[in-house]
Motif scaffolding. Structure first.
Motif, mmCIF file in Angstrom:
data_model
loop_
_atom_site.group_PDB
_atom_site.id
_atom_site.type_symbol
_atom_site.label_atom_id
_atom_site.label_comp_id
_atom_site.label_asym_id
_atom_site.label_seq_id
_atom_site.Cartn_x
_atom_site.Cartn_y
_atom_site.Cartn_z
ATOM 1 N N ASN A 364 -3.392 7.177 4.300
ATOM 2 C CA ASN A 364 -3.426 6.224 3.193
ATOM 3 C C ASN A 364 -4.878 5.837 2.929
ATOM 4 O O ASN A 364 -5.369 4.822 3.447
ATOM 5 N N GLY A 366 -8.270 4.436 1.735
ATOM 6 C CA GLY A 366 -8.609 3.119 1.214
ATOM 7 C C GLY A 366 -7.900 1.985 1.917
ATOM 8 O O GLY A 366 -8.167 0.815 1.632
ATOM 9 N N SER A 367 -6.997 2.301 2.838
ATOM 10 C CA SER A 367 -6.281 1.269 3.591
ATOM 11 C C SER A 367 -7.125 0.815 4.777
ATOM 12 O O SER A 367 -8.054 1.492 5.207
ATOM 13 N N CYS A 385 -3.538 -3.316 6.382
ATOM 14 C CA CYS A 385 -3.389 -3.631 4.952
ATOM 15 C C CYS A 385 -3.490 -2.319 4.180
ATOM 16 O O CYS A 385 -4.532 -1.645 4.214
ATOM 17 N N ARG A 387 -3.709 0.221 0.970
ATOM 18 C CA ARG A 387 -4.333 0.227 -0.351
ATOM 19 C C ARG A 387 -3.276 0.057 -1.443
ATOM 20 O O ARG A 387 -3.504 -0.615 -2.454
ATOM 21 N N VAL A 390 -2.582 -3.628 -1.790
ATOM 22 C CA VAL A 390 -3.678 -4.332 -2.457
ATOM 23 C C VAL A 390 -3.634 -4.088 -3.961
ATOM 24 O O VAL A 390 -3.729 -5.023 -4.769
ATOM 25 N N TYR A 391 -3.458 -2.829 -4.351
ATOM 26 C CA TYR A 391 -3.406 -2.491 -5.781
ATOM 27 C C TYR A 391 -2.221 -3.182 -6.456
ATOM 28 O O TYR A 391 -2.353 -3.771 -7.533
ATOM 29 N N SER A 454 -10.482 -7.004 2.178
ATOM 30 C CA SER A 454 -9.612 -5.994 1.565
ATOM 31 C C SER A 454 -9.400 -6.253 0.074
ATOM 32 O O SER A 454 -9.209 -5.296 -0.694
ATOM 33 N N SER A 456 -10.403 -7.726 -3.790
ATOM 34 C CA SER A 456 -11.630 -7.742 -4.589
ATOM 35 C C SER A 456 -12.056 -9.160 -4.975
ATOM 36 O O SER A 456 -13.241 -9.439 -5.126
#
Length: 781
Positions: A364, A366-367, A385, A387, A390-391, A454, A456
């Motif tokens: 995964n 970006g995780s 966490c 990605r 988060v998205y 994590s 933005s």
């Protein structure tokens, strides 16, 4: 609702044969088929089978194999057994069932007496001389009160321990049967009946000189089962890694066996064996070999398909199927051994954490998957966490995060810290979680730091969390640089706040009074105006001045809608993610890598299933929000709309509506995000579209965006083989020093409402003196 139906292939009249690999094969007989499901009752099932083969209900025994196991037959004797069989074969379309009919010996006075432990010869089959004395026969009949042997709690020995000269036996709480003309008469009643059903398959585990086994452990297990089948106790004379010498426990009995390793091979071969028993009859004494490893071997296959197999059920099943009476703790220890065999070692799981984190980030991209150890290399904390989470949170969920914790009841304890969000349909959306050794300010700060890295941005966010347990300080400390007006807001969890109110009250109020105080606190929290808030707390003041002062000093700006400056969409409790915690209750006793892997798998399944479900939606809003909007529109039908004074906004039922700023003086629109009835009336009056005035987070499009990125499952570990050792292999991780305390842990959260949980259990109140803590029968006045 009736579950999946199975085709039961019922077979009778044949015989079992043992193949070269130890499997049982059924040959011959007749077969019939019938449909069953998990709603069928055992009584109906048995009657239908009896009609198929014209059997007597009292003499019929029903058995089956577990999937993938053709060595052990499992008995069906009640509704629970039948349901388990259906559950075990849920992935199959059919199940083979074997019907065995026991012969009934019709003979006056001696029909209940069974044969010897080794030959299974019944009295009717044995040649009893005609001059057998009546005294001897009476002695036999006196033993019919004997039942099941009780195993002592201390009888819990590890099978592989070197126990030279040790006696492995149980407490002799059952009188030995008497002999009839040199023939051993067994125990009458249900004991021999149940014993013969399950243990007869082990009667030939030991065949004689020349029999070979792959290891010493295999020989010991075969010997133990052989002793159970023939109902005698033995003791070790020699017992090490290359030789085993065993004799019958009874003094003077010549039964003896010696096995040793074949030179240059790991095989164990029986070199000597005297199979004759002279103890208390022809072949046996009381006593059974039942270690926790033996219990584990019996229940392991069932535990694989039925993880919630309770120790009390294990006790009942082994008593019924093998005639062996365990106590609760023997069953519990056996279950623990079986769980470790199925799931792997708890200690070794910590050493696999580096590879697990490496694998999560590889599959995964970006995780984040980070773990920290202490100076002594013991586990400290782990953060995960995805990605995809988060998205989905940043693009499709409200800027609202619920922080909570769950105590882990595994061998090494710990806590699970969670950050969850609410999707457009008011469903849970997991964002991040952490496993820590203990819940503390330090660990909460570390978790929030990783969460901040994590995501933005946090501007305009609201945290719903407890104000205790270090959370208030941690949130204020991590996000202290955010702007005051549009920065991070901390909304106190109303559930924990009400619990603290009840705890801090100095006066011991009755259950009913506590309920009233908690209800008023919830009403004050949901109040949309300062006036409504004051009315609620005044009601509390009429009950208790202390409660009123406590509420006013609890900083209502952090928990009441009337004063809270952030947006929490009327979601008041941090345990919004209750389904998330139900996942933990299913996995908290697993080793840490399997627990984390299981949580990751549930997150992946949740996102996938909701993405597929939303494809069928046709409305502009999610189903729950469509329903809420329709309710407000129906309330608006009879309301009159007037232009406000000086042309500012519109007046509806005494409230002022500002369409341009999406606000109403009742504040319900701003709090919830859906037009209130006043706003709905204005929108309908001007022929505008209600959907244009709903929060974008409630649209179907936003919901689909939140669940658009998939979480890829993490393969490897105890279920999928070892992880490839990469750069993380250089770091060693050992378990934390904490161990699970004695006693039985709770298995699930309370299902009661938040108000009931806060108040606690209802207190007794005496109907005579009206005092609390006792009733009329124990009143001293």
């Amino acid at each position: 609702m009736v579950g999946k139906k199975l085709i039961a292939i019922c077979q009778s009249g044949g015989e079992f044969e043992t193949t070269s690999d130890g499997m049982l094969s059924y040959k011959g007989g007749d077969a019939h088929a019938m449909e069953i499901d998990d709603k069928m009752k055992y009584k109906d099932f048995k009657m239908e089978v009896a009609e198929m083969f014209s059997c007597n209900l009292g003499n019929m025994v029903i058995k089956y194999f577990l999937p993938g196991n053709k060595k052990t037959l499992i008995c069906i004797s009640n509704d629970k057994d039948l349901k388990r069989m259906v559950k075990f074969h849920n992935d199959s379309d059919s199940v083979d069932i074997y019907i065995m009919v026991e012969e009934v010996v019709v003979a006056p006075d001696v029909s209940q007496m069974m044969g010897s432990r080794s030959s299974r010869t019944t009295l009717s089959e044995a040649e009893i001389p005609l001059d057998t004395s009546m005294t001897m026969m009476e002695n036999v009949l006196e033993d019919k009160k004997s039942g099941l042997l009780l195993l002592d709690a201390s009888f819990d020995l590890v099978g592989d321990t070197n126990l030279e000269g040790a006696v492995i036996d149980v407490a002799d709480v059952m009188p030995l049967p008497n002999a009839v003309m040199g023939m051993q008469v067994g125990f009458p009643g249900s004991y021999d009946e149940h014993h013969s059903k399950a243990a007869q398959q082990w009667e030939n585990n030991i065949t004689g000189v020349g029999q070979r086994f792959n290891s010493v452990h295999e020989f010991r297990e075969a010997l133990r089962r052989y002793a159970i089948a023939h109902r005698f106790a033995f003791k070790y004379k020699k017992n090490d890694s290359h030789r085993v010498t065993v004799k019958c426990k009874a003094e003077g009995c010549p039964w003896r066996i010696h096995a040793s390793r074949l030179s240059t091979t790991p095989l164990i071969c029986i070199k000597k064996m005297n199979s004759t028993h002279t103890c208390e009859g022809s072949v046996g004494t009381s006593g059974y070999q039942a270690t926790r490893s033996w219990v584990a071997s019996i229940i392991k296959d069932k535990l694989k398909f039925f993880p919630n197999y309770k120790p009390k059920d294990i006790v009942n099943d082994i008593k019924e199927e093998y005639g062996v009476q365990l106590n609760y703790f023997q069953a519990w220890r056996g279950k623990e051994v079986a769980k470790e065999q199925l799931q792997g070692s708890y200690r070794e799981a910590y050493s696999q954490l580096p590879f697990l984190c490496e694998k999560i980030m590889e599959t995964n991209l970006g995780s984040a998957a980070v773990f920290v150890t202490k100076d002594d290399s013991s586990f400290h904390r782990l953060f995960v966490c995805f990605r995809a989470s988060v998205y989905g949170f940043e693009q499709g969920c409200r800027p609202l995060l619920f922080l909570d914790s769950v105590f882990l009841k595994s061998k090494y304890q710990g806590s699970l810290l969670t950050a969850t969000a609410a999707d457009g349909d008011d469903g849970i959306f997991p964002v991040a979680f952490a496993v820590v050794d203990v819940e503390s300010y330090d660990n909460w700060s570390w978790f929030l730091e990783r969460l901040k890295d994590s995501l933005s941005t946090f501007r305009g966010f609201t945290f719903v969390a407890d104000r205790e347990r270090g959370l208030r300080e941690a949130i204020a400390g991590i996000f202290r640089n955010e702007g005051e007006d549009d920065g991070v807001h901390h909304a106190f969890c109303l559930h924990y706040l009400s619990e603290q109110l009840v705890r801090d009250l100095k006066v011991q109020f009755s259950y009913e009074v506590k309920c009233l105080l908690v209800d008023d606190l919830y009403a004050a929290a949901h109040a949309l105006s300062p006036e409504a808030f004051r009315m609620c707390v005044e009601r509390m003041k009429n009950i208790s001045v202390d409660a009123f002062e406590w509420v006013m000093e609890s900083d209502p700006a952090h928990w009441s809608n009337a004063f809270f400056r952030g947006a929490r969409y009327n979601l008041m409790n941090s345990n919004f993610g209750e389904p998330f915690y139900s996942w933990i209750s299913e996995a908290h006793e697993l080793p840490i890598t399997q627990m984390v892997g299981g949580i990751c798998g549930r997150i992946a399944d949740l996102i996938h299933s909701r993405r597929a479900e939303s494809v069928e939606w046709n409305g502009r809003l999610t189903p729950s929000m469509e329903e809420r909007l329709e309710r407000e529109k129906s309330k608006a039908g009879s309301l009159e709309v007037r232009v406000g004074e000086e042309g500012n906004g519109f007046e509806v039922d005494g409230e002022t509506v500002d369409l341009e700023n999406c606000d109403c003086s009742c504040k319900a629109w701003r709090v919830v995000g859906i037009p209130c009835r006043h706003a709905a009336a204005v929108i309908a009056c001007h022929g505008m579209d209600h959907y244009d005035y709903c929060s974008r987070f409630f649209t179907t499009q936003c919901y689909r965006i939140a669940h658009s990125v998939a979480v890829r499952p993490v393969s490897g570990g105890a279920d999928g083989g070892p992880w490839e050792k990469g750069a993380a292999a250089a770091q060693m991780v050992s378990p934390p020093p904490t161990l699970r305390p004695p006693g039985r842990p709770t298995t699930k959260r309370s299902g009661s409402s938040h108000q009931q949980e806060a108040v606690g259990r209802r207190q007794l109140q005496c109907s005579r003196c009206k005092g609390t803590g006792h009733n009329k029968s124990t009143c001293k006045e």
